[in-house]
Design a protein around this motif. Structure first.
Motif, PDB file in Angstrom:
ATOM      1  N   UNK A 132      44.329  22.357  98.417  1.00  0.00           N
ATOM      2  CA  UNK A 132      45.406  23.322  98.628  1.00  0.00           C
ATOM      3  C   UNK A 132      45.084  24.696  98.046  1.00  0.00           C
ATOM      4  N   UNK A 133      44.481  24.727  96.881  1.00  0.00           N
ATOM      5  CA  UNK A 133      44.162  26.022  96.279  1.00  0.00           C
ATOM      6  C   UNK A 133      43.101  26.752  97.083  1.00  0.00           C
ATOM      7  N   UNK A 179      53.821  27.228  93.534  1.00  0.00           N
ATOM      8  CA  UNK A 179      53.632  25.783  93.293  1.00  0.00           C
ATOM      9  C   UNK A 179      52.214  25.498  92.809  1.00  0.00           C
ATOM     10  N   UNK A 180      51.228  26.186  93.363  1.00  0.00           N
ATOM     11  CA  UNK A 180      49.851  26.004  92.920  1.00  0.00           C
ATOM     12  C   UNK A 180      49.675  26.440  91.472  1.00  0.00           C
ATOM     13  N   UNK A 233      48.460  24.343  86.118  1.00  0.00           N
ATOM     14  CA  UNK A 233      48.645  24.526  84.687  1.00  0.00           C
ATOM     15  C   UNK A 233      49.015  23.266  83.941  1.00  0.00           C
ATOM     16  N   UNK A 234      48.885  22.115  84.582  1.00  0.00           N
ATOM     17  CA  UNK A 234      49.253  20.868  83.922  1.00  0.00           C
ATOM     18  C   UNK A 234      48.319  19.739  84.345  1.00  0.00           C
ATOM     19  N   UNK A 235      48.192  18.743  83.497  1.00  0.00           N
ATOM     20  CA  UNK A 235      47.492  17.526  83.881  1.00  0.00           C
ATOM     21  C   UNK A 235      48.470  16.362  83.990  1.00  0.00           C
ATOM     22  N   UNK A 236      49.765  16.687  84.110  1.00  0.00           N
ATOM     23  CA  UNK A 236      50.827  15.706  84.293  1.00  0.00           C
ATOM     24  C   UNK A 236      50.978  15.421  85.792  1.00  0.00           C
ATOM     25  N   UNK A 237      50.578  14.235  86.235  1.00  0.00           N
ATOM     26  CA  UNK A 237      50.605  13.918  87.668  1.00  0.00           C
ATOM     27  C   UNK A 237      52.010  13.981  88.249  1.00  0.00           C
ATOM     28  N   UNK A 238      53.013  13.631  87.481  1.00  0.00           N
ATOM     29  CA  UNK A 238      54.386  13.676  87.992  1.00  0.00           C
ATOM     30  C   UNK A 238      54.779  15.100  88.343  1.00  0.00           C
ATOM     31  N   UNK A 239      54.423  16.037  87.489  1.00  0.00           N
ATOM     32  CA  UNK A 239      54.712  17.449  87.771  1.00  0.00           C
ATOM     33  C   UNK A 239      53.899  17.930  88.965  1.00  0.00           C
ATOM     34  N   UNK A 240      52.643  17.529  89.020  1.00  0.00           N
ATOM     35  CA  UNK A 240      51.802  17.924  90.145  1.00  0.00           C
ATOM     36  C   UNK A 240      52.372  17.414  91.463  1.00  0.00           C
ATOM     37  N   UNK A 241      52.826  16.164  91.479  1.00  0.00           N
ATOM     38  CA  UNK A 241      53.399  15.609  92.707  1.00  0.00           C
ATOM     39  C   UNK A 241      54.600  16.406  93.173  1.00  0.00           C
ATOM     40  N   UNK A 242      55.451  16.845  92.238  1.00  0.00           N
ATOM     41  CA  UNK A 242      56.605  17.676  92.601  1.00  0.00           C
ATOM     42  C   UNK A 242      56.153  18.958  93.293  1.00  0.00           C
ATOM     43  N   UNK A 290      53.217  19.489  94.831  1.00  0.00           N
ATOM     44  CA  UNK A 290      52.567  19.199  96.104  1.00  0.00           C
ATOM     45  C   UNK A 290      53.604  18.875  97.184  1.00  0.00           C
ATOM     46  N   UNK A 291      54.741  18.337  96.786  1.00  0.00           N
ATOM     47  CA  UNK A 291      55.837  18.119  97.739  1.00  0.00           C
ATOM     48  C   UNK A 291      56.302  19.451  98.321  1.00  0.00           C
ATOM     49  N   UNK A 292      56.434  20.452  97.458  1.00  0.00           N
ATOM     50  CA  UNK A 292      56.828  21.797  97.896  1.00  0.00           C
ATOM     51  C   UNK A 292      55.778  22.369  98.845  1.00  0.00           C
ATOM     52  N   UNK A 293      54.516  22.247  98.469  1.00  0.00           N
ATOM     53  CA  UNK A 293      53.419  22.796  99.274  1.00  0.00           C
ATOM     54  C   UNK A 293      53.360  22.121 100.638  1.00  0.00           C
ATOM     55  N   UNK A 294      53.479  20.800 100.651  1.00  0.00           N
ATOM     56  CA  UNK A 294      53.368  20.067 101.909  1.00  0.00           C
ATOM     57  C   UNK A 294      54.477  20.453 102.889  1.00  0.00           C
ATOM     58  N   UNK A 295      55.675  20.672 102.401  1.00  0.00           N
ATOM     59  CA  UNK A 295      56.766  21.096 103.272  1.00  0.00           C
ATOM     60  C   UNK A 295      56.438  22.417 103.965  1.00  0.00           C
ATOM     61  N   UNK A 296      55.816  23.328 103.226  1.00  0.00           N
ATOM     62  CA  UNK A 296      55.477  24.647 103.771  1.00  0.00           C
ATOM     63  C   UNK A 296      54.324  24.560 104.773  1.00  0.00           C
ATOM     64  N   UNK A 297      53.266  23.852 104.411  1.00  0.00           N
ATOM     65  CA  UNK A 297      52.068  23.887 105.256  1.00  0.00           C
ATOM     66  C   UNK A 297      52.218  23.016 106.498  1.00  0.00           C
ATOM     67  N   UNK A 298      53.022  21.941 106.415  1.00  0.00           N
ATOM     68  CA  UNK A 298      53.250  21.122 107.604  1.00  0.00           C
ATOM     69  C   UNK A 298      54.073  21.896 108.630  1.00  0.00           C
ATOM     70  N   UNK A 299      54.927  22.770 108.155  1.00  0.00           N
ATOM     71  CA  UNK A 299      55.696  23.629 109.066  1.00  0.00           C
ATOM     72  C   UNK A 299      54.829  24.765 109.617  1.00  0.00           C
TER      73      UNK A 299
END
Length: 560
Positions: A448-449, A481-482, A487-496, A498-507
């Motif tokens: 994504x980056x 979102x990127x 800025x984190x190595x917390x996968x839960x935060x990253x997933x949140x 990536x959810x935002x990113x996926x909504x944008x790029x799929x559209x």
């Protein structure tokens, strides 16, 4: 194969024999000893080869990084293995991810005999800090110093945990004693490359170039193959002919009827390691200088829905292709990162009615010839691919027929690799057929980056970053979102995020996925053994893969 194709293949083989004089047959006659060992590689290049050994350039020749220049660590994307030490032996972050301390390897020399140290590492990252044009992933470096000959400390202005793979695994380390004298590190072709890798430049011509083994390489006993020749081939016919005539030892090409082609050649084999999503790249942003119907999101959405991917796999993919995801992640490997179950995979069948509905709503009306029109502009698009890439050429031909059903005219164009690549890097295209995948590691951040961040693109006419955002896509929501995910190595935060990113790029679909393409790699074992296999994925086998290329070459042995 028709008689005409056979004649072309024979002619191509005869012509290639002049370039590769001295190569043995595909059945292993005249195997050389180690001191005289040589292999020939075709990595997809065609036409005139343009010299460029700049490890920071988007138009560098493929063996520049990995084979001649090395990184601190190496990530094997064919497996889930941890990063392997290369020029670095250890690394550690501070608690907030703003400081990275790297321990460098002792006993390494550059191929000109000068010693390597942590000072070269510090210099490399400081050069990147000072030169925006070579900062491929937009690293926020604030300082880079060497505490001593074995310790480099990199400091960042923001939390940079997620940039770890880019920093330690995808940044070529360059010698301070050479690069401190270069006026413009973004524009030099680095004609006399000095690296730490297993090979160094021996000779160059516009049709082929030769690397020779680095006698002072830091890995004892490696490499064992003396010379490696890279060549340019024009067509799939020429590639097939060269392979079966024993004139190429390593290539990654889609060759129609591959099993039948290799049937009677005991020294030839292949592996299939699909990891790349074949996609339609679009020059998408008018704000960045793109022009044409593809800048309309509705047009990109209509193309996405009108494609019959099952048919494309049969016609162009040879049945080897897998199902892609509209998120541009790999459905099997990356399923845990895909937020919406509806976006795990792409439908194989088309929905022309939906494509029509989207175009109707956007004001594209059917013209007299069946091609849609809006404000006097026909919905006609040129799509480029590389001459000789037979599967992609077939894809374009088939998609041209499919998209007519939705009133979209697709005009395929075949170009040399240099022209095709330059067009993508500079944004001088409407549509381009290419593949996406193989980030620094399997974390979606690296896909994504690289492909969607504003920082990795540039206006049309300016070079986007290496393997960067060639679609000229810019979206503030994605950028934000990127920044959080990086800025984190917390996968839960990253997933949140990536959810935002996926909504944008799929559209928005700046890259329109087709399928997970086959990755067929062919080997000749008559001159060298030790190639990667599905049972031993010590590196990704593809002959064009930077970084992995050096690992493979360092591990080959002359055939007995």
């Amino acid at each position: 194969m028709t008689k005409n194709r056979t004649r072309r293949a024979v002619a191509a083989a005869a012509a290639l024999a002049l370039v590769l004089a001295g190569c043995s047959s595909a059945d292993g006659e005249g195997r050389p000893d180690a001191a005289n060992s040589s292999i020939t590689i075709f990595n997809g290049a065609n036409g005139t080869i343009v010299e460029n050994w700049n490890p920071f350039s988007p138009t560098q020749l493929q063996p520049t990084n990995g084979t001649m220049h090395e990184a601190l660590f190496w990530y094997n994307v064919a497996t889930e293995a941890p990063p392997a030490p290369m020029l670095g032996t250890a690394y550690q972050w501070n608690a907030d991810g703003t400081e990275l301390t790297v321990t460098t390897r002792e006993g390494v020399t550059w191929n000109d005999g000068k010693p390597f140290s942590a000072k070269d590492v510090a210099f490399t990252f400081d050069l990147i800090r000072r030169t925006k044009a070579i900062n491929a992933t937009g690293l926020d470096i604030t300082s880079s110093v060497a505490r001593d000959d074995r310790t480099a400390v990199l400091t960042f202005g923001t939390k940079s945990f997620t940039d770890e793979a880019s920093i330690i695994g995808h940044t070529p380390i360059v010698p301070e004693h050479v690069w401190s004298t270069i006026d413009d590190p973004a524009k030099t072709i680095n004609p006399n490359p000095v690296g730490t890798g297993p090979y160094r430049l021996k000779s160059f011509s516009s049709q082929s170039y030769v690397l020779e083994k680095n006698p002072g390489y830091w890995q004892a006993g490696k490499p064992q193959i003396q010379n490696v020749r890279y060549i340019s081939l024009a067509t799939a016919d020429a590639a097939s002919a060269a392979l079966t005539a024993g004139q190429v030892d390593w290539m990654s090409s889609f060759l129609p009827g591959l099993d039948q082609l290799l049937k009677n050649h005991k020294d030839l084999s292949y592996v299939n390691t699909p990891v790349l999503t074949a996609s339609i790249f679009t020059c998408s942003s008018t704000a960045y200088g793109c022009s044409g119907p593809q800048t309309d999101t509705a047009v990109r959405q209509a193309i996405y829905h009108a494609l019959n991917r099952d048919q494309l796999n049969k016609l162009a993919g040879g049945g080897y292709a897998g199902v892609a995801s509209p998120t541009l992640l790999l459905p099997e490997r990356d399923k845990k990162w895909i937020a919406d179950p509806a976006h795990v995979t792409i439908p194989g069948t088309p929905d022309v009615a939906k494509a029509d509905q989207i175009l109707d709503a956007a004001g594209w009306v059917e013209g007299g010839d069946g091609i849609r029109v809006k404000d006097g502009q026909r919905l006609s698009l040129t799509i480029q691919t590389v001459t000789g890439w037979s599967d992609f050429i077939s894809l374009n031909d088939a998609m041209s027929q499919q998209l007519k059903e939705a009133g979209i005219e697709l005009k395929p164009a075949q170009l040399s690799w240099n022209e095709w690549n330059n067009n993508q890097v500079q944004g001088r295209y409407q549509l381009s057929l290419d593949s996406i995948g193989l980030g620094a590691n399997s974390n979606p951040y690296h896909t994504y980056q690289a492909k969607y961040a504003t920082v990795t693109t540039a206006k049309v006419g300016e070079a986007a970053q290496t393997s960067g955002n060639f679609a000229r896509y810019s979206n503030a929501t994605v950028d934000a979102a990127l920044d959080v995910a990086g800025g984190t190595n917390d996968e839960a935060v990253q997933k949140q995020q990536y959810t935002i990113i996926q909504k944008e790029i799929v559209r928005d679909l700046p890259y329109i996925p087709i399928y997970v393409n086959s990755l067929l790699t062919e080997f000749n074992t008559s001159r060298a053994t030790g190639w990667p296999s599905n049972d031993n994925k010590y590196a990704l086998p593809a002959s064009w893969k930077i970084w992995d290329n050096g690992i493979v070459l360092a591990n080959l042995q002359p055939a007995k």
